[in-house]
Scaffold this active site. Structure first.
Site, PDB file in Angstrom:
ATOM      1  N   HIS A  19       1.082  -1.115   0.195  1.00 47.81           N
ATOM      2  CA  HIS A  19       0.182   0.040   0.110  1.00 47.81           C
ATOM      3  C   HIS A  19       0.940   0.661   0.028  1.00 47.81           C
ATOM      4  CE1 HIS A  19      -3.181   2.233   1.883  1.00 47.81           C
ATOM      5  NE2 HIS A  19      -3.528   2.841   0.892  1.00 47.81           N
ATOM      6  N   HIS A  73       1.139   5.235  -2.440  1.00 46.66           N
ATOM      7  CA  HIS A  73       0.822   5.528  -3.484  1.00 46.66           C
ATOM      8  C   HIS A  73       1.418   6.411  -4.388  1.00 46.66           C
ATOM      9  CE1 HIS A  73      -3.335   5.228  -2.089  1.00 46.66           C
ATOM     10  NE2 HIS A  73      -3.119   5.777  -0.901  1.00 46.66           N
ATOM     11  N   HIS A 119      -9.733   1.360  -1.138  1.00 46.00           N
ATOM     12  CA  HIS A 119      -9.752   1.608   0.249  1.00 46.00           C
ATOM     13  C   HIS A 119     -10.882   1.339   0.740  1.00 46.00           C
ATOM     14  CE1 HIS A 119      -5.854   3.123  -1.556  1.00 46.00           C
ATOM     15  NE2 HIS A 119      -5.580   4.213  -0.301  1.00 46.00           N
ATOM     16  N   GLU A 143     -11.534   3.508   6.406  1.00 46.81           N
ATOM     17  CA  GLU A 143     -10.168   3.950   6.130  1.00 46.81           C
ATOM     18  C   GLU A 143     -10.894   5.051   7.658  1.00 46.81           C
ATOM     19  OE1 GLU A 143      -8.544   6.388   3.510  1.00 46.81           O
ATOM     20  OE2 GLU A 143      -6.705   7.033   4.968  1.00 46.81           O
ATOM     21  N   ASP A 170       1.896   4.365   2.812  1.00 48.12           N
ATOM     22  CA  ASP A 170       0.209   4.805   2.483  1.00 48.12           C
ATOM     23  C   ASP A 170       1.109   5.742   1.248  1.00 48.12           C
ATOM     24  OD1 ASP A 170      -1.995   5.036   1.574  1.00 48.12           O
ATOM     25  OD2 ASP A 170      -2.587   6.325   3.764  1.00 48.12           O
ATOM     26  N   ASP A 171       1.073   7.335   2.109  1.00 41.41           N
ATOM     27  CA  ASP A 171       2.015   8.228   1.435  1.00 41.41           C
ATOM     28  C   ASP A 171       2.996   9.009   2.023  1.00 41.41           C
ATOM     29  OD1 ASP A 171      -0.358   8.966   0.016  1.00 41.41           O
ATOM     30  OD2 ASP A 171      -1.083   8.713   0.948  1.00 41.41           O
TER      31      ASP A 171
HETATM   32  N1  ADE Z   1      -5.376   8.771  -1.922  1.00 37.20           N
HETATM   33  C1  ADE Z   1      -3.587   9.029  -1.308  1.00 37.20           C
HETATM   34  N2  ADE Z   1      -4.094   8.146  -0.465  1.00 37.20           N
HETATM   35  C2  ADE Z   1      -4.272   8.531  -0.230  1.00 37.20           C
HETATM   36  C3  ADE Z   1      -4.984   7.615   1.309  1.00 37.20           C
HETATM   37  N3  ADE Z   1      -4.233   6.911   2.340  1.00 37.20           N
HETATM   38  N4  ADE Z   1      -6.273   7.309   1.600  1.00 37.20           N
HETATM   39  C4  ADE Z   1      -7.285   7.849   0.261  1.00 37.20           C
HETATM   40  N5  ADE Z   1      -6.971   7.859  -0.743  1.00 37.20           N
HETATM   41  C5  ADE Z   1      -5.863   8.405  -0.591  1.00 37.20           C
HETATM   42 ZN    ZN Z   2      -4.007   4.823   0.214  1.00 33.28          ZN
END
Ligand code: ADE
Ligand code: ZN
Length: 357
Positions: free
Chosen positions: A28, A30, A207, A210, A288-289
């Site tokens: 996971h 992005h 997703h 969350e 994630d990011d």
């Molecule tokens: N796009 C990038 N990060 C995300 C996240 N944590 N949740 C939903 N969309 C995303």
């Molecule tokens: Zn994500």
């Protein structure tokens, strides 16, 4: 090419060092969320894109979020600096180098084509840059797959048009996902799109759970027939859902630092990762990011371990889950699991699973 040194293990805590050093997969991530402020500024200058921030430091200082949407606003704004194939290549390679430094040996990487095609960047440009980065990643010892994510704040028709545009490139795409603003955009909005993707032989993830409720996880399973749930932490609110996820061994790709930064949990000590593990769910740890949330895979491991004090056995399980939940071929999965076992043995843990913390 930047060479990232391996992250320093935490000398105070041998379990942290053990988990940071283990070979693992990331499922996971992005790729647009790995765009570091330094690269944002370098690409903005190269491509003459004006930025509303005076410096790298000023941009980094803006990385304080109230919720998912407040993060997404900045994430989409920064992605505007990505214009040429070379830009996608640099972003992809920088992530894979950081992955390798954290002993991630396999990554299944999300990308958001609609974020780029809406700005007039052809899908071919995005994919060529990422493909070149993946080839370099292989040379570094990191295998990878690509997952095309549909933006759920857009319509199903726009998703169908994106799928149509992606048809010539399906050999480069292993699966599809669903991301962006969750609440108000339930999985059922994309039932037809995901059915088409499955007909084309694409694996599906989404997703769910969350910020959105457990009902969205049910929707992702029943309506989209996904193979994995991205995040899924709110599934814990529904015991019947937990029972199903356990029974069907549905992986949850959990992102601890992200959940704290986006205020899904007030702090890491309140994160439910230990409860998810305890419930027998197939949990994995992911970043994630990472450029926005305070770090890559091993930063997540360090933060979790400092607050939650998992055992060596838990980390073995998390490492094993990361390969079991991946889309590796059975043969490669076996080889990677053998590397994990060899690693634990080399660290003094006999047998397959560490018997104590
Ligand atoms: N796009 C990038 N990060 C995300 C996240 N944590 N949740 C939903 N969309 C995303
Ligand atoms: Zn994500």
């Amino acid at each position: 090419m930047t060479d990232f040194p391996p992250s320093a293990p935490d000398a105070q805590d041998p379990v942290t060092a053990l988990a940071c050093g283990m070979p693992k997969a990331e499922l996971h991530i992005h790729i647009e969320g790995s765009l570091e402020p330094e690269l944002v500024f370098a690409l903005a200058e190269k491509n003459r894109v004006p930025l509303p921030y005076a410096s790298v430091e000023a941009l980094r200082a803006a990385y304080r979020f109230d919720d998912l949407q407040s993060f997404l606003n900045l994430y989409y704004a920064c992605a505007d600096v990505l214009r040429q194939e070379e830009d996608f290549y640099r972003m992809g390679l920088a992530y894979l180098e950081r992955a390798r430094a954290d002993n991630v040996i396999h990554a299944e990487i999300f990308f958001d084509p609609q974020t780029h095609t809406a700005r007039g960047i052809p899908l071919a440009t995005v994919l060529q840059g990422l493909k070149r980065a993946q080839a370099e990643g292989e040379k570094l010892g990191v295998s990878s797959r690509l997952i095309l994510c549909f933006l759920r704040h857009l319509s199903e028709e726009e998703g169908l048009a994106t799928l149509e545009a992606a048809l010539p490139y399906l050999d480069q795409i292993d699966g599809v996902g669903l991301d962006s603003s969750e609440v108000g955009h339930p999985p059922g909005k994309f039932t037809r799109l995901f059915a088409k993707c499955r007909e084309l032989g694409l694996s599906t993830v989404a997703h769910a759970g969350e910020e959105g409720p457990a009902a969205y996880v049910w929707g992702a399973l029943d309506l989209l027939q996904v193979k994995r749930i991205d995040h899924g932490v709110r599934a814990m609110e529904d015991p019947a859902l937990v029972a199903r996820l356990v029974k069907e061994k549905v992986p949850l790709t959990v992102c601890p630092l992200s959940n704290v930064k986006l205020r899904v949990f007030p702090d890491m000590a309140a994160h439910n990762l230990p409860q998810l593990l305890q419930a027998g769910l197939m949990v994995t740890v992911n970043s994630d990011d990472p450029a926005y949330f305070g770090g890559y895979m091993n930063a997540n491991i360090r933060a979790v371990q400092a607050a939650c004090h998992l055992s060596a056995r838990d980390w073995y399980q998390l490492g094993k889950n990361s390969f079991d939940a991946s889309w590796l071929t059975p043969e490669t999965r076996r080889a990677y699991l053998a590397r994990l076992d060899d690693y634990f043995r080399s660290q003094g843990y006999g047998g397959e699973i560490p018997s104590q913390s």
